[in-house]
Enzyme design. Sequence first.
Site, PDB file in Angstrom:
ATOM      1  CG  MET A  13      45.117   2.044  59.185  1.00  0.00           C
ATOM      2  SD  MET A  13      45.063   3.823  59.330  1.00  0.00           S
ATOM      3  CE  MET A  13      45.869   4.311  57.833  1.00  0.00           C
ATOM      4  N   GLY A  14      43.094  -1.690  56.777  1.00  0.00           N
ATOM      5  CA  GLY A  14      42.256  -2.281  55.734  1.00  0.00           C
ATOM      6  C   GLY A  14      42.744  -1.945  54.342  1.00  0.00           C
ATOM      7  CE1 TYR A  15      40.265  -0.819  48.264  1.00  0.00           C
ATOM      8  CE2 TYR A  15      42.534  -0.432  47.655  1.00  0.00           C
ATOM      9  CZ  TYR A  15      41.222  -0.626  47.296  1.00  0.00           C
ATOM     10  OH  TYR A  15      40.863  -0.642  45.987  1.00  0.00           O
ATOM     11  CD  GLN A  47      47.208   5.844  61.832  1.00  0.00           C
ATOM     12  OE1 GLN A  47      46.944   5.117  62.774  1.00  0.00           O
ATOM     13  NE2 GLN A  47      47.975   5.434  60.822  1.00  0.00           N
ATOM     14  CG  HIS A  54      47.872  -5.021  54.467  1.00  0.00           C
ATOM     15  ND1 HIS A  54      47.376  -4.282  53.425  1.00  0.00           N
ATOM     16  CD2 HIS A  54      48.201  -4.136  55.440  1.00  0.00           C
ATOM     17  CE1 HIS A  54      47.391  -3.003  53.741  1.00  0.00           C
ATOM     18  NE2 HIS A  54      47.904  -2.879  54.950  1.00  0.00           N
ATOM     19  CD  GLU A 113      50.855  -9.872  45.814  1.00  0.00           C
ATOM     20  OE1 GLU A 113      52.046 -10.245  45.896  1.00  0.00           O
ATOM     21  OE2 GLU A 113      50.297  -9.603  44.735  1.00  0.00           O
ATOM     22  CB  SER A 123      51.253   1.931  49.679  1.00  0.00           C
ATOM     23  OG  SER A 123      50.446   2.900  50.290  1.00  0.00           O
ATOM     24  CG  ASP A 128      54.142   2.240  57.165  1.00  0.00           C
ATOM     25  OD1 ASP A 128      53.870   3.381  56.786  1.00  0.00           O
ATOM     26  OD2 ASP A 128      53.576   1.217  56.717  1.00  0.00           O
TER      27      ASP A 128
HETATM   28  O1  PAF Z   1      50.411   0.887  59.399  1.00  0.00           O
HETATM   29  C1  PAF Z   1      49.184   1.041  59.537  1.00  0.00           C
HETATM   30  O2  PAF Z   1      48.379   0.572  58.740  1.00  0.00           O
HETATM   31  C2  PAF Z   1      48.671   1.862  60.719  1.00  0.00           C
HETATM   32  O3  PAF Z   1      49.505   2.935  60.988  1.00  0.00           O
HETATM   33  C3  PAF Z   1      48.406   1.019  61.971  1.00  0.00           C
HETATM   34  C4  PAF Z   1      49.671   0.418  62.518  1.00  0.00           C
HETATM   35  C5  PAF Z   1      47.402  -0.073  61.653  1.00  0.00           C
HETATM   36  C6  PAF Z   1      47.814   1.898  63.072  1.00  0.00           C
HETATM   37  O4  PAF Z   1      46.617   2.477  62.679  1.00  0.00           O
END
Ligand code: PAF
Length: 298
Positions: free
Chosen positions: A30-32, A61, A37, A35, A185, A150
């Site tokens: 979801m961007g932003y 979501q 990601h 490390e 996060s 997650d």
């Molecule tokens: O973990 C996330 O960032 C989100 O839940 C995802 C998997 C990109 C779905 O929007």
Amino acid sequence: MKVIRSVSELRQYSIEQQSNGRVVGFVPTMGYLHEGHTSLITRASVECDVVITSLFVNPTQFAPHEDFDSYPRDFEHDYNLAKKADCDVLFVPSREEMYPYGESTSLSVGDLAYKIEGKFRPHFFDGVATVVAKLFNAALPNKAFFGQKDYQQSLVVKSLSRDMLMGVEIVVCPIVRETNGLAMSSRNKYLTDEQKDNAKILFKSLVATKEYIESGIRNRKKINAYLHDMLRRLDGLKIDYAIAADSNNLDEPNDFEEGSQVVLLIGAVLGKTRLIDNLLVKVPIEKFNEDDRFEEGL
Ligand code: PAF
């Protein structure tokens, strides 16, 4: 690094890559980016020939009272980090591109979606499953990379790929932590410096509880009570849940079996920020005691 905004262009890109024998890796975000990601992108670039990363804050979501509008967004920051981590394509669809006909069709993932985290965010996992299915249909990946942070989401996505016969291999990668142990996060941005420091209690409590299990405690209620006691040391932390569950299916037996794997899961609110964290623990197999064997005349 290429930026693609349309589903049809992304699909065509992926089909071309695969017809040239390349393995396509996908990192949905979801961007932003942080490390956590970039570790997924790096892992994908090691295991695959091309890597697609998506940036999309998925409205379905979030509940109406949650932080969809204020969720941090910074395209330039994300572009630079993704490029540095060896991403080939950044997929940045608009809401209209992802939900061109509104939200009438959605996926429901069953029991797994409504326990633990799902009790506090009942809309969340169906929203995740829906958007992940759409993203998979757009990116057509061979492999997709998700963070262990997650944890329940990673189980939901595995079931989704398996049950819907999607054939996408789901790779779950380790949590990346700040030096004080706080799991990275995008929402950590909401924490003050003092809260960031205090939030280390989550990881400390997980580690202490892991050691408690490793000392031979297998009773779930005792383990949960121990984890709660540790967390309660931080005044003002609102604990949504702090529990031990079977790491495969999140079942909660009275006693965990020797040799099984447990996941310790926390969901808690500090100030206005909701934090989640988890740790995997192997339940020890009790050593056979030679003296007992003798006494029992075996
Ligand atoms: O973990 C996330 O960032 C989100 O839940 C995802 C998997 C990109 C779905 O929007």
